[in-house]
Design a protein around this motif. Sequence first.
Motif, short mmCIF file in Angstrom:
data_model
loop_
_atom_site.label_atom_id
_atom_site.label_comp_id
_atom_site.label_asym_id
_atom_site.label_seq_id
_atom_site.Cartn_x
_atom_site.Cartn_y
_atom_site.Cartn_z
N GLY A 1 17.34 -35.33 -15.09
CA GLY A 1 17.04 -34.83 -13.76
C GLY A 1 17.93 -35.50 -12.73
O GLY A 1 18.49 -36.56 -12.97
N LEU B 1 16.08 -37.15 -6.85
CA LEU B 1 14.69 -36.72 -7.04
C LEU B 1 13.93 -37.73 -7.88
O LEU B 1 12.78 -38.08 -7.57
CB LEU B 1 14.66 -35.35 -7.72
N VAL C 1 12.55 -34.81 -15.47
CA VAL C 1 12.31 -33.61 -14.68
C VAL C 1 12.10 -32.42 -15.62
O VAL C 1 12.81 -32.26 -16.62
CB VAL C 1 13.47 -33.34 -13.71
N SER D 1 10.65 -28.00 -15.68
CA SER D 1 10.55 -26.81 -14.84
C SER D 1 9.09 -26.40 -14.66
O SER D 1 8.74 -25.23 -14.74
CB SER D 1 11.39 -25.66 -15.40
N LEU E 1 9.65 -26.43 -10.73
CA LEU E 1 10.12 -27.81 -10.76
C LEU E 1 8.93 -28.75 -10.92
O LEU E 1 7.95 -28.67 -10.19
CB LEU E 1 10.86 -28.16 -9.46
N TRP F 1 7.77 -32.66 -13.41
CA TRP F 1 8.23 -33.88 -14.07
C TRP F 1 7.18 -34.32 -15.07
O TRP F 1 6.04 -33.85 -15.06
CB TRP F 1 8.46 -34.99 -13.04
N GLY G 1 16.24 -29.28 -8.00
CA GLY G 1 15.84 -30.67 -7.91
C GLY G 1 16.47 -31.39 -6.73
O GLY G 1 15.83 -32.18 -6.04
#
Length: 388
Positions: free
Chosen positions: A56, A60, A83, A85, A235, A237, A265
Amino acid sequence: MSRLPIVQRIDDPSILDLGWGHPDPTLLPVEEIRRGAEAALKRFGADALQYGHVAGPGPLLEWLMARIAANEGRAVDPDEILVTSGISSGLDLALSALTRPGDTVLVESPTYYLAIRILQDRGLDLVTVATDGDGILVEALAQKVAELKRDGRPPRALYTVPTFNNPTGTSLSDPRRTALVELAAQQEFTILEDDVYRELAYDSPPAPSLWSLAPPGTVVRLGSFSKSLAPGLRLGWLTAGVDLVRRLCESGLLDSSGGVNPFTGLVVACLCEAGDFDPHVARLRQAYKSRRDALAEALKRYLPDTFRWRTPGGGFFLWMDLPSGVEAGFLLPLAEASGMSFFPGSRFHADGGGRRNLRLVFTLYPETQLVEAAERLGQAIRSLPAHV
């Protein structure tokens, strides 16, 4: 202009649909995201449009790590975060590393209905775990784990939404959180913690995440911006043990993709660094709390007292218990004929339960329409046959 749809849900203007767990479009942060996109392109240029870092984008990850450490009291090592989706793909990604078809996975009952489908798509053997108003019954879970081990079916994982549960809105009590993570560590199964509603607490701060309480490697916590910013960002994580995160980063999928949604991101990172995240979430909390209260008060006004519900401390959902003799599947067409809709409770059970429950969503409509939906539901209830 394309005649094909661009959104998942198509409105029927004749129905106030309290089934879909969607945000109100008028509350989505269009301007904040536009500013974030402009800032990302100005700051990072062509790099914002390249294949991304596999775990990622750094900005972020740094923002997430700082926020988690400040809010949850547990620091995140850079090798413990990845990260994704969103929750759904994060769950599927974790399952790809933790399970194989035929493995046994525990699911609380009731639970998020589309998570059930994701688990079933993996060919897993689902075993349900009972819950009450304080979440999973941990003693019953321990007994079930022992039975499964005796049968040669040791569970590989448990999927749970412990904070402002979908569909019930309940949160796992603090003592049960501690007991649950201790049981998982002792019995060597992984907890898959769906933590999507953490930011949407209306009455008091949310309970600690299971991940923050557990020994490293015991919990895969799945977070997302879908409810706190916008679902179309896709988005999220996960925070998990170093070994699992490393395995996922080394997978062909992420290596080939250059991580997940690197441009999005960076947009969200710029939005958050600009200070736009917290004010937006504060607006959501205020709006959704008001809507929750308006719906609960209207239900008291228009429904018989034999219909009971729990007013949640956060999240999107209100869960209703129907009286003896009334099933949600029978009530639904009457409700839709009256101009409102809901999701029957049976959607949220992997074991055929929930026929005398229904789920109502209070986030999609303003207060006046929620009151109208409750009145229409009351009309449908009054049209039930006298023998029901």
